[in-house]
Design an enzyme around this catalytic site. Sequence first.
Site, PDB file in Angstrom:
ATOM      1  CD  GLU A 289      -2.473  -1.046   2.788  1.00  0.00           C
ATOM      2  OE1 GLU A 289      -1.919  -0.425   3.720  1.00  0.00           O
ATOM      3  OE2 GLU A 289      -3.468  -1.719   2.946  1.00  0.00           O
ATOM      4  N   PRO A 290       1.584   1.525  -1.058  1.00  0.00           N
ATOM      5  CG  PRO A 290       2.595   1.578  -3.161  1.00  0.00           C
ATOM      6  CD  PRO A 290       1.669   0.759  -2.306  1.00  0.00           C
ATOM      7  CE1 TYR A 333       4.028  13.395  11.155  1.00  0.00           C
ATOM      8  CE2 TYR A 333       4.139  14.427   9.003  1.00  0.00           C
ATOM      9  CZ  TYR A 333       3.455  13.689   9.940  1.00  0.00           C
ATOM     10  OH  TYR A 333       2.204  13.233   9.637  1.00  0.00           O
ATOM     11  CB  CYS A 360      -0.709  34.129  13.383  1.00  0.00           C
ATOM     12  SG  CYS A 360      -0.372  35.593  14.289  1.00  0.00           S
ATOM     13  CE1 TYR A 389      -0.104  10.474   4.031  1.00  0.00           C
ATOM     14  CE2 TYR A 389       2.159  10.231   3.293  1.00  0.00           C
ATOM     15  CZ  TYR A 389       0.942   9.681   3.626  1.00  0.00           C
ATOM     16  OH  TYR A 389       0.769   8.317   3.545  1.00  0.00           O
TER      17      TYR A 389
HETATM   18  C1  LIG Z   1      -2.322   1.439   6.797  1.00  0.00           C
HETATM   19  C2  LIG Z   1      -1.460   2.296   5.964  1.00  0.00           C
HETATM   20  N1  LIG Z   1      -1.183   1.898   4.716  1.00  0.00           N
HETATM   21  C3  LIG Z   1      -0.416   2.658   3.896  1.00  0.00           C
HETATM   22  C4  LIG Z   1       0.109   3.855   4.324  1.00  0.00           C
HETATM   23  C5  LIG Z   1       0.930   4.644   3.356  1.00  0.00           C
HETATM   24  O1  LIG Z   1       2.181   4.898   3.808  1.00  0.00           O
HETATM   25  P1  LIG Z   1       3.223   5.663   2.865  1.00  0.00           P
HETATM   26  O2  LIG Z   1       2.578   6.873   2.365  1.00  0.00           O
HETATM   27  O3  LIG Z   1       4.343   5.949   3.787  1.00  0.00           O
HETATM   28  O4  LIG Z   1       3.608   4.714   1.781  1.00  0.00           O
HETATM   29  C6  LIG Z   1      -0.139   4.308   5.623  1.00  0.00           C
HETATM   30  C7  LIG Z   1       0.459   5.553   6.138  1.00  0.00           C
HETATM   31  O5  LIG Z   1       1.456   5.522   6.838  1.00  0.00           O
HETATM   32  C8  LIG Z   1      -0.956   3.498   6.467  1.00  0.00           C
HETATM   33  O6  LIG Z   1      -1.248   3.891   7.693  1.00  0.00           O
HETATM   34  N1  LIG Z   2       1.186  12.051   7.242  1.00  0.00           N
HETATM   35  C1  LIG Z   2       2.434  11.431   7.431  1.00  0.00           C
HETATM   36  C2  LIG Z   2       2.534   9.978   7.159  1.00  0.00           C
HETATM   37  C3  LIG Z   2       1.261   9.239   7.067  1.00  0.00           C
HETATM   38  C4  LIG Z   2       0.964   8.368   8.164  1.00  0.00           C
HETATM   39  C5  LIG Z   2      -0.203   7.540   7.761  1.00  0.00           C
HETATM   40  N2  LIG Z   2      -0.328   6.344   8.546  1.00  0.00           N
HETATM   41  C6  LIG Z   2       3.556  12.198   6.767  1.00  0.00           C
HETATM   42  O1  LIG Z   2       3.323  13.241   6.263  1.00  0.00           O
HETATM   43  O2  LIG Z   2       4.682  11.811   6.764  1.00  0.00           O
END
Ligand SMILES: Cc1ncc(COP(=O)(O)O)c(C=O)c1O
Ligand SMILES: N[C@@H](CCCC[NH3+])C(=O)O
Length: 432
Positions: A289-290, A333, A360, A389
């Site tokens: 699941e990328p 982060y 702000c 993100y």
């Molecule tokens: C369950 C799950 N699958 C897939 C992802 C996708 O991760 P990334 O965007 O780091 O590939 C996330 C986010 O961290 C997640 O929580």
């Molecule tokens: N939102 C995060 C990672 C996603 C986490 C999802 N489980 C980021 O910007 O790095």
Amino acid sequence: MKLHGSMTIEDKILHIGGVNTLEIANKYSTPLYVLDEELVRKNCRDYVKHFKVKENKNKVAYAGKAFLPIYMCKIINEENLCLDVVSGGELYTAHKANFPMKNIFFHGNNKTTEEIKMGIELGVGKFVVDNFYELDLIESICKEKNTIQEIYFRITPGIEAHTHDYIKTGQIDSKFGFTLVNGDLFNAIKKLDEYNHIKLVGLHAHIGSQIFEIDPYMDEVDIMMDLVKEIKEEYNIEIKEIDLGGGIGVYYTKEDKPKSIKEFCESIIKRAETKCNKIGINIPTLVIEPGRSIVANAGSTLYTIGSIKDIKDVRTYVSVDGGMTDNIRPSLYQAGYECSIVNKMGQKNINQVTVAGKCCESGDILITETNIMDIKTGDILITTSTGAYGYSMASNYNKIPKPAVVSVYNGEEKIICKKQSYENMLELELNS
Ligand SMILES: Cc1ncc(COP(=O)(O)O)c(C=O)c1O
Ligand SMILES: N[C@@H](CCCC[NH3+])C(=O)O
């Protein structure tokens, strides 16, 4: 600044997808997200090829949380990927994009009754069940609707990946999934005896995000395959699909040394084959699941430089017309980014500056320290690798409207998300 995907420099001006970034900044106003569609499609194709989606019937589910406009759902479907959604809103977006519901994995650690109903009614392929509460809810809703739902169980495998604490998920102390060590997963499997409307077909784990090492994934494969064997022997249930989650790290700055999609996929497949042969089980369908590794480097953000504040012997603040509202990652982060000036590409970096947002908040800093060419107010600054993100975590803090997203491809540009107006932001508010 590293040039990603289809970025080129022509007459000192940065082009993406054959489109002049200075021109689109002026035409659509800034801040502006730019999506390199060619790079998104290339990344999808690399995953499909190297994860053997066609030969082995493995599946690549794009993690929609990274960036999910309707347009993105369409690309993902055209490129033969499945989709991972985590909320009713993401599911609704996929539905509006006519994304095939059977190719959807519905995640989330606290899906509401309404969301579960919606998923079942729309015919979502798999629910990734996170906890006992959800299991009960799905059974009762399916019973009411006289239907059977295929599910995966999400487990926390007890793997600590090296990444920011906020984006670790595989360790035991996690809000996500059934814990392995306390026997919760097996208790959930036993519970299935009481249920007639749920079919367990797979197991899922996700160890975190922005991970560069391959070893934690190898451990994950081993743990999951051992579970497949144990579940067959102890409970006579065939686990046909193993979902290893996402999390593959990408390049933001020189410090990041990501693996290629090819290397990552090949390592996973090889390890799964070796492990399954060793313990004497058939190799299940593999799922990944990328999110970030498909879209991060394909996105950039254009800003206009406004105030330049030079505090002698301290630092120079270069403020842009966006900030934590369109990119929360540096504040949340401490994430690093690269930048440049799109109309001065190739010039020497002679200044050290801090790139600040307009919110702000003292913490609204996009880049703490960067070297940059000679700059002036009105220059167009680009931050790269903002595709994941960024837009999906954008907010209206300080009542700042969300920027537009323009997709560029083969010399043409197309607005795929309009810029919010002040009026849009007030649409849901009472006016008296
Ligand atoms: C369950 C799950 N699958 C897939 C992802 C996708 O991760 P990334 O965007 O780091 O590939 C996330 C986010 O961290 C997640 O929580
Ligand atoms: N939102 C995060 C990672 C996603 C986490 C999802 N489980 C980021 O910007 O790095």
